[in-house]
Write an enzyme that holds these catalytic residues in place. Structure first.
Site, short mmCIF file in Angstrom:
data_model
loop_
_atom_site.label_atom_id
_atom_site.label_comp_id
_atom_site.label_asym_id
_atom_site.label_seq_id
_atom_site.Cartn_x
_atom_site.Cartn_y
_atom_site.Cartn_z
N ASN A 38 17.33 54.21 16.81
CA ASN A 38 18.71 54.70 16.88
C ASN A 38 19.15 54.74 18.35
O ASN A 38 18.51 55.42 19.17
CB ASN A 38 18.75 56.11 16.24
N ASP A 88 22.20 55.65 19.54
CA ASP A 88 23.40 56.47 19.75
C ASP A 88 23.46 57.07 21.16
O ASP A 88 24.53 57.13 21.78
CB ASP A 88 23.43 57.67 18.78
N HIS A 89 22.30 57.56 21.63
CA HIS A 89 22.36 58.33 22.87
C HIS A 89 22.42 57.46 24.12
O HIS A 89 22.64 57.97 25.22
CB HIS A 89 21.26 59.38 22.90
N ARG A 109 30.19 59.14 31.63
CA ARG A 109 30.85 58.73 32.87
C ARG A 109 32.06 57.84 32.63
O ARG A 109 32.68 57.39 33.58
CB ARG A 109 29.83 57.98 33.75
N HIS A 155 25.14 55.63 14.50
CA HIS A 155 25.93 56.59 13.71
C HIS A 155 27.33 56.61 14.29
O HIS A 155 27.54 57.04 15.42
CB HIS A 155 25.27 57.97 13.82
N ARG A 209 30.26 58.49 14.34
CA ARG A 209 30.73 59.82 13.93
C ARG A 209 32.24 59.84 13.90
O ARG A 209 32.91 59.08 14.61
CB ARG A 209 30.22 60.90 14.89
N ARG A 236 31.89 60.55 19.27
CA ARG A 236 31.33 61.16 20.49
C ARG A 236 30.32 60.24 21.17
O ARG A 236 30.06 60.38 22.35
CB ARG A 236 30.71 62.52 20.18
N HIS A 237 29.69 59.35 20.41
CA HIS A 237 28.80 58.38 21.09
C HIS A 237 29.18 56.95 20.70
O HIS A 237 29.89 56.29 21.45
CB HIS A 237 27.31 58.71 20.92
N GLU A 258 24.90 54.62 10.03
CA GLU A 258 24.99 56.00 9.50
C GLU A 258 26.45 56.42 9.54
O GLU A 258 27.14 56.19 10.54
CB GLU A 258 24.19 56.97 10.37
N THR A 269 23.92 67.80 16.09
CA THR A 269 23.33 66.64 15.42
C THR A 269 23.38 66.92 13.92
O THR A 269 23.84 67.98 13.51
CB THR A 269 21.89 66.39 15.93
N THR A 270 22.92 65.95 13.11
CA THR A 270 23.00 66.12 11.65
C THR A 270 22.04 67.22 11.22
O THR A 270 20.84 67.04 11.23
CB THR A 270 22.68 64.79 10.95
N GLU A 320 16.66 58.71 2.66
CA GLU A 320 16.01 59.01 3.94
C GLU A 320 15.76 60.50 3.96
O GLU A 320 16.71 61.30 3.87
CB GLU A 320 16.90 58.58 5.12
N HIS A 347 14.54 62.11 11.84
CA HIS A 347 15.17 63.22 12.54
C HIS A 347 14.12 64.07 13.24
O HIS A 347 13.21 64.59 12.62
CB HIS A 347 16.02 64.12 11.63
N GLY A 348 14.28 64.14 14.56
CA GLY A 348 13.41 64.99 15.37
C GLY A 348 12.00 64.46 15.57
O GLY A 348 11.13 65.21 16.02
N GLY A 362 15.62 58.30 17.20
CA GLY A 362 16.58 58.05 18.26
C GLY A 362 16.37 58.89 19.51
O GLY A 362 15.90 58.40 20.53
N HIS A 363 16.71 60.18 19.40
CA HIS A 363 16.82 61.00 20.60
C HIS A 363 15.56 60.98 21.46
O HIS A 363 15.63 60.79 22.68
CB HIS A 363 17.17 62.45 20.20
N1 PXP Z 1 18.21 59.65 10.59
C1 PXP Z 1 19.44 60.16 10.45
C2 PXP Z 1 20.11 60.02 9.14
C3 PXP Z 1 20.11 60.77 11.53
O1 PXP Z 1 21.35 61.28 11.37
C4 PXP Z 1 19.46 60.83 12.78
C5 PXP Z 1 20.16 61.42 13.96
O2 PXP Z 1 21.28 60.66 14.27
C6 PXP Z 1 18.18 60.26 12.88
C7 PXP Z 1 17.57 59.70 11.77
C8 PXP Z 1 17.44 60.22 14.18
O3 PXP Z 1 17.15 61.50 14.62
P1 PXP Z 1 16.63 61.72 16.09
O4 PXP Z 1 17.72 61.27 17.01
O5 PXP Z 1 16.35 63.17 16.15
O6 PXP Z 1 15.39 60.87 16.24
#
Ligand code: PXP
Length: 237
Positions: free
Chosen positions: A8, A10-11, A19, A44, A46, A50-51, A71, A101-102, A152, A187-188, A209-210
């Site tokens: 992912n 996004d970040h 910036r 994602h 959104r 935002r990203h 997403e 976040t979600t 998921e 996630h996480g 992602g993060h």
């Molecule tokens: N899966 C879904 C559906 C998510 O919404 C996210 C966060 O955008 C992730 C996975 C990835 O989570 P993380 O950024 O914490 O790794």
């Protein structure tokens, strides 16, 4: 390996937007992640942009050689964008404007009537549909009932150390496959906690992602993707 890694990005867009510059570009990150072994890319879009922005969705879809997982919230606006973009898969997530976040899984059981036509429209366009749900049997059954291809499983509570959550995820993954659903998780997830999730045989894909983007600040994205893949493979053996 039968366990895929979706990166992912996004970040990367979060950093760019901080910036108001054109860099770093999430498409560049997507290509680097794929070159390092990622099996797919997740973004994602959104509601508040935002990203990831609309132009990123089109650019990433056109610019990568691996599947794109988009997403999105279950809104008419997002459905139209998905149908115009035709990603490989759409993962429908709950979305609250104020969340960082979600925060939880989609309430499929409570929204079957509104989600079912959206799932049908996406599938009719050849897009695989994934629903981001908590590891709750009622949500899995509802996901199967409305024709989703994939669930998921939300690993956020596990990542935050909630007791018994790993067992819930293991049970949910088993049930998902029994219901005919492909099982993903995310996630996480980090180097420190990915092992037990990667070891669940029914899980086919992790979306991360993060942590990857954050760790890439220190180690570089290719090294971080390679290390995550190595940990996933080791857990699977
Ligand atoms: N899966 C879904 C559906 C998510 O919404 C996210 C966060 O955008 C992730 C996975 C990835 O989570 P993380 O950024 O914490 O790794």
């Amino acid at each position: 390996m039968s366990l895929r890694l979706g990166v992912n990005v996004d970040h990367v867009a979060t950093l760019r937007n901080a910036r108001g510059e054109a860099y770093p570009d999430p498409l560049d990150a997507a290509r680097i992640a794929i070159a390092a072994g990622a099996d797919g890319i997740t973004i994602h879009l959104r509601e508040d942009r935002r990203h990831i922005r609309d132009a990123d969705v089109a650019a990433v879809k056109a610019g990568i050689s691996k599947p794109l997982n988009l997403e999105m919230a279950a809104t008419a606006e997002m459905l139209a964008i998905a149908l115009a973009t035709r990603p490989n898969a759409c993962c429908i997530v709950p979305e609250k404007r104020t969340e960082v976040t979600t925060e939880g899984g989609l309430d499929v059981a409570g929204q079957q009537a509104s989600l079912a036509p959206m799932v049908a429209s996406l599938r009719a366009a050849g897009i695989r549909v994934s629903l981001f749900v908590d590891p709750d049997p009622a949500q899995l059954r509802a996901s199967a009932a409305i024709g989703a291809d994939i669930v998921e499983l939300h690993t956020g509570a596990y990542a935050h150390g909630k007791p018994d959550e790993l067992a819930r995820l293991q049970d949910a993954a088993r049930l998902a496959v029994q219901l005919g659903l492909e099982c993903h998780a995310g996630h996480g997830l980090t180097y420190a906690n990915v092992g037990p999730i990667a070891a669940i045989a029914e899980v086919m894909e992790l979306n991360i992602g993060h942590f990857l983007i954050a760790q890439a600040v220190f180690d570089g994205l290719p090294a971080v993707v390679a290390q995550m893949l190595a940990l996933m493979q080791a857990a699977r053996r």
